[in-house]
Design a protein around this motif. Structure first.
Motif, mmCIF file in Angstrom:
data_model
loop_
_atom_site.group_PDB
_atom_site.id
_atom_site.type_symbol
_atom_site.label_atom_id
_atom_site.label_comp_id
_atom_site.label_asym_id
_atom_site.label_seq_id
_atom_site.Cartn_x
_atom_site.Cartn_y
_atom_site.Cartn_z
ATOM 1 N N THR A 258 0.844 -1.196 0.000
ATOM 2 C CA THR A 258 0.000 0.000 0.000
ATOM 3 C C THR A 258 0.881 1.249 0.000
ATOM 4 O O THR A 258 0.670 2.170 -0.796
ATOM 5 C CB THR A 258 -0.923 0.005 1.242
ATOM 6 N N THR A 259 1.874 1.265 0.880
ATOM 7 C CA THR A 259 2.750 2.442 0.976
ATOM 8 C C THR A 259 3.517 2.657 -0.328
ATOM 9 O O THR A 259 3.758 3.804 -0.736
ATOM 10 C CB THR A 259 3.738 2.263 2.151
ATOM 11 N N LEU A 260 3.880 1.572 -0.991
ATOM 12 C CA LEU A 260 4.641 1.709 -2.244
ATOM 13 C C LEU A 260 3.745 2.012 -3.448
ATOM 14 O O LEU A 260 4.232 2.137 -4.559
ATOM 15 C CB LEU A 260 5.462 0.429 -2.497
ATOM 16 N N GLY A 261 2.443 2.100 -3.221
ATOM 17 C CA GLY A 261 1.552 2.596 -4.268
ATOM 18 C C GLY A 261 0.997 1.553 -5.217
ATOM 19 O O GLY A 261 0.591 1.878 -6.342
ATOM 20 N N VAL A 262 0.931 0.271 -4.765
ATOM 21 C CA VAL A 262 0.317 -0.759 -5.622
ATOM 22 C C VAL A 262 -1.128 -0.363 -5.936
ATOM 23 O O VAL A 262 -1.868 0.082 -5.055
ATOM 24 C CB VAL A 262 0.404 -2.146 -4.932
ATOM 25 N N LYS A 263 -1.510 -0.534 -7.204
ATOM 26 C CA LYS A 263 -2.829 -0.052 -7.650
ATOM 27 C C LYS A 263 -3.967 -0.784 -6.931
ATOM 28 O O LYS A 263 -4.893 -0.158 -6.426
ATOM 29 C CB LYS A 263 -2.960 -0.280 -9.169
ATOM 30 N N GLU A 264 -3.894 -2.117 -6.913
ATOM 31 C CA GLU A 264 -5.019 -2.863 -6.327
ATOM 32 C C GLU A 264 -4.506 -4.080 -5.569
ATOM 33 O O GLU A 264 -3.694 -4.845 -6.090
ATOM 34 C CB GLU A 264 -5.956 -3.309 -7.452
ATOM 35 N N ILE A 265 -4.980 -4.237 -4.343
ATOM 36 C CA ILE A 265 -4.666 -5.434 -3.558
ATOM 37 C C ILE A 265 -5.982 -6.169 -3.340
ATOM 38 O O ILE A 265 -6.971 -5.576 -2.917
ATOM 39 C CB ILE A 265 -4.027 -5.081 -2.199
ATOM 40 N N ARG A 266 -5.978 -7.471 -3.666
ATOM 41 C CA ARG A 266 -7.181 -8.292 -3.474
ATOM 42 C C ARG A 266 -6.869 -9.394 -2.481
ATOM 43 O O ARG A 266 -5.861 -10.078 -2.612
ATOM 44 C CB ARG A 266 -7.589 -8.953 -4.790
ATOM 45 N N LEU A 267 -7.740 -9.568 -1.504
ATOM 46 C CA LEU A 267 -7.592 -10.655 -0.543
ATOM 47 C C LEU A 267 -8.617 -11.729 -0.872
ATOM 48 O O LEU A 267 -9.784 -11.415 -1.152
ATOM 49 C CB LEU A 267 -7.848 -10.153 0.886
ATOM 50 N N CYS A 268 -8.174 -12.982 -0.835
ATOM 51 C CA CYS A 268 -9.086 -14.073 -1.169
ATOM 52 C C CYS A 268 -8.890 -15.219 -0.188
ATOM 53 O O CYS A 268 -7.753 -15.581 0.125
ATOM 54 C CB CYS A 268 -8.790 -14.541 -2.589
ATOM 55 N N GLY A 269 -9.998 -15.788 0.269
ATOM 56 C CA GLY A 269 -9.909 -16.937 1.172
ATOM 57 C C GLY A 269 -11.282 -17.206 1.748
ATOM 58 O O GLY A 269 -12.217 -16.417 1.552
ATOM 59 N N PRO A 270 -11.438 -18.323 2.461
ATOM 60 C CA PRO A 270 -12.723 -18.612 3.084
ATOM 61 C C PRO A 270 -13.086 -17.524 4.102
ATOM 62 O O PRO A 270 -12.192 -16.964 4.743
ATOM 63 C CB PRO A 270 -12.489 -19.942 3.811
ATOM 64 N N ALA A 271 -14.370 -17.253 4.246
ATOM 65 C CA ALA A 271 -14.806 -16.161 5.140
ATOM 66 C C ALA A 271 -14.211 -16.311 6.532
ATOM 67 O O ALA A 271 -13.811 -15.322 7.151
ATOM 68 C CB ALA A 271 -16.333 -16.147 5.209
ATOM 69 N N SER A 272 -14.087 -17.567 7.011
ATOM 70 C CA SER A 272 -13.586 -17.765 8.379
ATOM 71 C C SER A 272 -12.097 -17.432 8.493
ATOM 72 O O SER A 272 -11.581 -17.302 9.607
ATOM 73 C CB SER A 272 -13.813 -19.212 8.814
ATOM 74 N N LEU A 273 -11.394 -17.295 7.378
ATOM 75 C CA LEU A 273 -9.956 -17.017 7.414
ATOM 76 C C LEU A 273 -9.619 -15.633 6.864
ATOM 77 O O LEU A 273 -8.456 -15.331 6.584
ATOM 78 C CB LEU A 273 -9.186 -18.103 6.647
ATOM 79 N N MET A 274 -10.657 -14.809 6.707
ATOM 80 C CA MET A 274 -10.419 -13.434 6.237
ATOM 81 C C MET A 274 -10.326 -12.497 7.445
ATOM 82 O O MET A 274 -10.896 -12.760 8.499
ATOM 83 C CB MET A 274 -11.579 -12.973 5.341
ATOM 84 N N PRO A 275 -9.628 -11.377 7.290
ATOM 85 C CA PRO A 275 -9.604 -10.393 8.385
ATOM 86 C C PRO A 275 -10.951 -9.690 8.490
ATOM 87 O O PRO A 275 -11.782 -9.798 7.580
ATOM 88 C CB PRO A 275 -8.516 -9.410 7.936
ATOM 89 N N GLU A 276 -11.174 -8.984 9.580
ATOM 90 C CA GLU A 276 -12.393 -8.180 9.699
ATOM 91 C C GLU A 276 -12.384 -7.147 8.571
ATOM 92 O O GLU A 276 -11.325 -6.595 8.249
ATOM 93 C CB GLU A 276 -12.427 -7.439 11.042
ATOM 94 N N PRO A 277 -13.571 -6.875 7.978
ATOM 95 C CA PRO A 277 -13.608 -5.971 6.821
ATOM 96 C C PRO A 277 -13.035 -4.589 7.116
ATOM 97 O O PRO A 277 -12.473 -3.937 6.246
ATOM 98 C CB PRO A 277 -15.094 -5.864 6.467
ATOM 99 N N ASP A 278 -13.152 -4.130 8.391
ATOM 100 C CA ASP A 278 -12.668 -2.772 8.664
ATOM 101 C C ASP A 278 -11.166 -2.729 8.974
ATOM 102 O O ASP A 278 -10.611 -1.666 9.187
ATOM 103 C CB ASP A 278 -13.479 -2.117 9.790
ATOM 104 N N GLU A 279 -10.498 -3.890 8.957
ATOM 105 C CA GLU A 279 -9.053 -3.840 9.235
ATOM 106 C C GLU A 279 -8.306 -3.208 8.046
ATOM 107 O O GLU A 279 -7.377 -2.425 8.237
ATOM 108 C CB GLU A 279 -8.498 -5.246 9.537
ATOM 109 N N PHE A 280 -8.712 -3.556 6.847
ATOM 110 C CA PHE A 280 -8.075 -2.988 5.654
ATOM 111 C C PHE A 280 -9.164 -2.497 4.708
ATOM 112 O O PHE A 280 -9.457 -3.137 3.700
ATOM 113 C CB PHE A 280 -7.212 -4.048 4.933
#
Ligand code: ASP
Length: 308
Positions: free
Chosen positions: A181-203
């Motif tokens: 994020t700091t280096l300016g990547v255009k888009e970061i996508r997170l993928c995984g089962p809902a139980s293994l995802m971070p809370e939506p408000d973390e990122f």
């Protein structure tokens, strides 16, 4: 110029200039080593302690090699052989070891926040470097991942990077997100089962995509993560075969990414669970480059915090 770091506990909130300086220095050290200077003497007479309360193979070895290549002395202190397994408190261990006149402590601990605790209590003049705390941060991994991507695709502003797997328990994912994020990547996508995802408000600025075929579509780099069973309750453990069919990276899925998509993994890899063997060993795999870059990144960090 951004100020020199005394400690490195997280990449969160580090200025872009600091991250770039560390990556540039890692490149310069790589060039110096490639030109036959296998040992530099910038840290001669300094003592670095590897203080590992969780098992590690590559990170510990990598830090040890990095410190030795800079001329430092290295002490390895493993929980398995230490008095902390006899109930000694963390801070008593710290003060005992400090009495041996250390210059830096490289710490790995299952509890998030332990590196900051050591910064708070360490004698002045002792630098603390985080080698992974709980699920919170693994800053040198974040840096080496950014360096590996930059060596192939320096145009961060055009890049789509997918991080896939057990993100909830992953300190690597967190440090990668902070660095990219700091280096300016255009888009970061997170993928995984809902139980293994971070809370939506973390990122809030990154996309959460449940379907891996959709997430990897057109991606320039994909960072695969291990299921961190040691941080899960036994009831949370997914069925491995079902997991691979939904979230595993195989050749069919890799073909959905952009041409030349970089395949990355912090290790240890679990073949056939999150990544197919022929992808891990394939032409697009950058996994061993990541390991090689790790030594130069750790040299750069040690040089940053310890050089006079
Ligand atoms: N080696 C990395 C870490 O310590 C990733 C992993 O263990 O899966 O976080």
């Amino acid at each position: 110029m951004s100020p020199r770091l005394r400690h490195l506990t997280t990449l969160e909130n580090l200025p872009r200039a600091t991250i770039e300086r560390l990556l540039d220095r890692a490149e310069a050290l790589r060039d110096a080593c490639a030109h036959g200077t296998r040992k530099l003497d910038v840290l001669t007479g300094r003592t670095v302690l590897n203080l590992f309360f969780e098992p590690s193979t590559r990170t510990r070895t990598s830090f040890e090699l990095a410190a030795r290549r800079l001329g430092a002395d290295v002490i390895n202190f493993d929980i398995g052989f230490s008095s902390t397994s006899k109930g000694e408190e963390l801070l008593d261990t710290l003060h005992t070891l400090e009495a041996m006149h250390l210059d830096a402590i490289i710490v790995r601990h299952k509890h998030s926040g332990t590196p900051e605790e050591l910064v708070h209590h360490a004698m002045s003049g002792v630098s603390v470097i985080n080698a992974g705390d709980g699920n919170r941060a693994h800053p040198t991994q974040g840096l080496l991942d950014a360096l590996t991507i930059r060596q192939h695709r320096p145009d961060f502003e055009n890049l789509t990077v997918v991080i896939s797997g057990d993100i909830r328990h992953s300190r690597v994912a967190r440090s990668d997100i902070h660095a990219l994020t700091t280096l300016g990547v255009k888009e970061i996508r997170l993928c995984g089962p809902a139980s293994l995802m971070p809370e939506p408000d973390e990122f809030p600025h990154v996309l959460h995509i449940d379907d891996f075929d959709q997430a990897i579509g057109g991606a320039d780099a994909v960072i695969m993560l291990r299921l961190q069973k040691e941080r899960m309750a036994s009831t949370d453990l997914p069925d491995e075969a079902a997991y691979f069919s939904r979230y595993g990276l195989d050749q069919r899925r890799l073909a959905l990414a952009a041409k030349g998509c970089l395949v990355m993994h912090p290790g240890p890899i679990n073949r056939g669970i999150e990544i197919a063997s022929d992808v891990a060993d394939g032409a697009q795999s950058r996994i061993l480059e990541q390991v090689g870059n790790g030594v130069f990144v750790r040299m750069a960090v040690l040089n940053e915090v310890l050089a006079r």
